[in-house]
Design an enzyme around this catalytic site. Sequence first.
Site, PDB file in Angstrom:
ATOM      1  N   LYS A   1      37.407  79.870  43.712  1.00 17.63           N
ATOM      2  CA  LYS A   1      38.423  79.009  43.105  1.00 17.63           C
ATOM      3  C   LYS A   1      38.009  78.436  41.748  1.00 17.63           C
ATOM      4  O   LYS A   1      38.837  77.882  41.032  1.00 17.63           O
ATOM      5  CB  LYS A   1      38.801  77.888  44.073  1.00 17.63           C
TER       6      LYS A   1
HETATM    7  N1  PMP Z   1      38.588  82.109  51.213  1.00 18.89           N
HETATM    8  C1  PMP Z   1      38.362  80.819  50.997  1.00 18.89           C
HETATM    9  C2  PMP Z   1      37.116  80.200  51.530  1.00 18.89           C
HETATM   10  C3  PMP Z   1      39.300  80.038  50.289  1.00 18.89           C
HETATM   11  O1  PMP Z   1      39.081  78.729  50.070  1.00 18.89           O
HETATM   12  C4  PMP Z   1      40.486  80.662  49.829  1.00 18.89           C
HETATM   13  C5  PMP Z   1      41.514  79.842  49.118  1.00 18.89           C
HETATM   14  N2  PMP Z   1      42.306  79.077  49.988  1.00 18.89           N
HETATM   15  C6  PMP Z   1      40.693  82.026  50.101  1.00 18.89           C
HETATM   16  C7  PMP Z   1      39.705  82.718  50.775  1.00 18.89           C
HETATM   17  C8  PMP Z   1      41.966  82.731  49.736  1.00 18.89           C
HETATM   18  O2  PMP Z   1      42.190  82.836  48.378  1.00 18.89           O
HETATM   19  P1  PMP Z   1      43.662  82.876  47.794  1.00 18.89           P
HETATM   20  O3  PMP Z   1      44.194  81.466  47.813  1.00 18.89           O
HETATM   21  O4  PMP Z   1      43.488  83.405  46.431  1.00 18.89           O
HETATM   22  O5  PMP Z   1      44.506  83.757  48.668  1.00 18.89           O
END
Ligand code: PMP
Length: 326
Positions: A46
């Site tokens: 992120k």
């Molecule tokens: N894995 C983790 C540990 C996350 O924090 C997130 C984000 N919520 C994701 C995967 C998924 O990413 P995205 O929001 O881009 O789908």
Amino acid sequence: MTTHREPLSSVLETIGETPLVRVQDGPEAVPVYAKLESFNPGASIKDRIGRYMLERMLERGELPPGGTVIEPTAGNTGIGIAVAAGQLGVRAVFVVPERFSVEKQQLMRALGADVINTPTEDGMGYAIQRAHELADELDDAVVPQQFSNPLNAEAHYETTAPEVDEALSGRVGAVVAGCGTGGTLMGMARYFREHDPGTHIVAVEPEGSAYREFLGETVEHDSYKTEGIGTHDIETNELFDPDLVDDVVQIADRDVHAEMSRLAAEEGHLVASSAAANSIAAKRVARGIDSGRIDAPHDTVVTVFADSSERYLSKGLYGSFDEWTG
Ligand code: PMP
């Protein structure tokens, strides 16, 4: 972050260019590669959207210099936005339901952000509403809203995907990634489908999550322990485009738990539950390509390990299954 060879002037420059490492447990003929996103300074994928969204919003004048971003988030996105906000002279405020991880809230505060707690019983919906109310009260504040902001997926289209493309010299047969907002998968899917429309794209979610409703199916909602991916209300997943996806696979918490331990013990990866779910799903897709069941333009599968297990040690993720889920 390991690939830079020269001194850098800001931690923002260490975001991205993360290592791409082979998952050794996959089939010999169809390698699986994982992008290790805990190498980012805020220790998750992120950081990419934190930096990308804020820089673009500043450039476009949507966010005034010295302005405020207010995001309803309990997790890695808050840390990613806080890292970027601190270095870009932007104030960051996070609206977080009380029940969410205290560790992550401490990190957001350490990075200079303000954290406002909302009552647990009012849920994430109320946190979102509070974020918008607070933004309305200030004249320099915006809510980036990762669930609906196209800049989220664009960050992966512009950074994550080209990095993978370059590392594998364009030989990407399938992309497999867990979906929280869906930003990671959508950005990568769009990039690789533009390069080869046959690229096989698979979304990953925990068992009990409802992404398969996008495929027109009826799903039995249930709770799950795997963190960061999945949904219980697909209307909030505004970035997810089912036309860019060949399949949505569900992975059970029990299998995720075993894979987290295996990845650490056998391959040296201290990664958390969404990475383990991705690893299982990516190996399954690789076996499908190997056996000819899945068509892909290249014999290579790519996934992401989004964050590190250290962030969840207090939740007992390396204990027994009952300790983790209890
Ligand atoms: N894995 C983790 C540990 C996350 O924090 C997130 C984000 N919520 C994701 C995967 C998924 O990413 P995205 O929001 O881009 O789908």
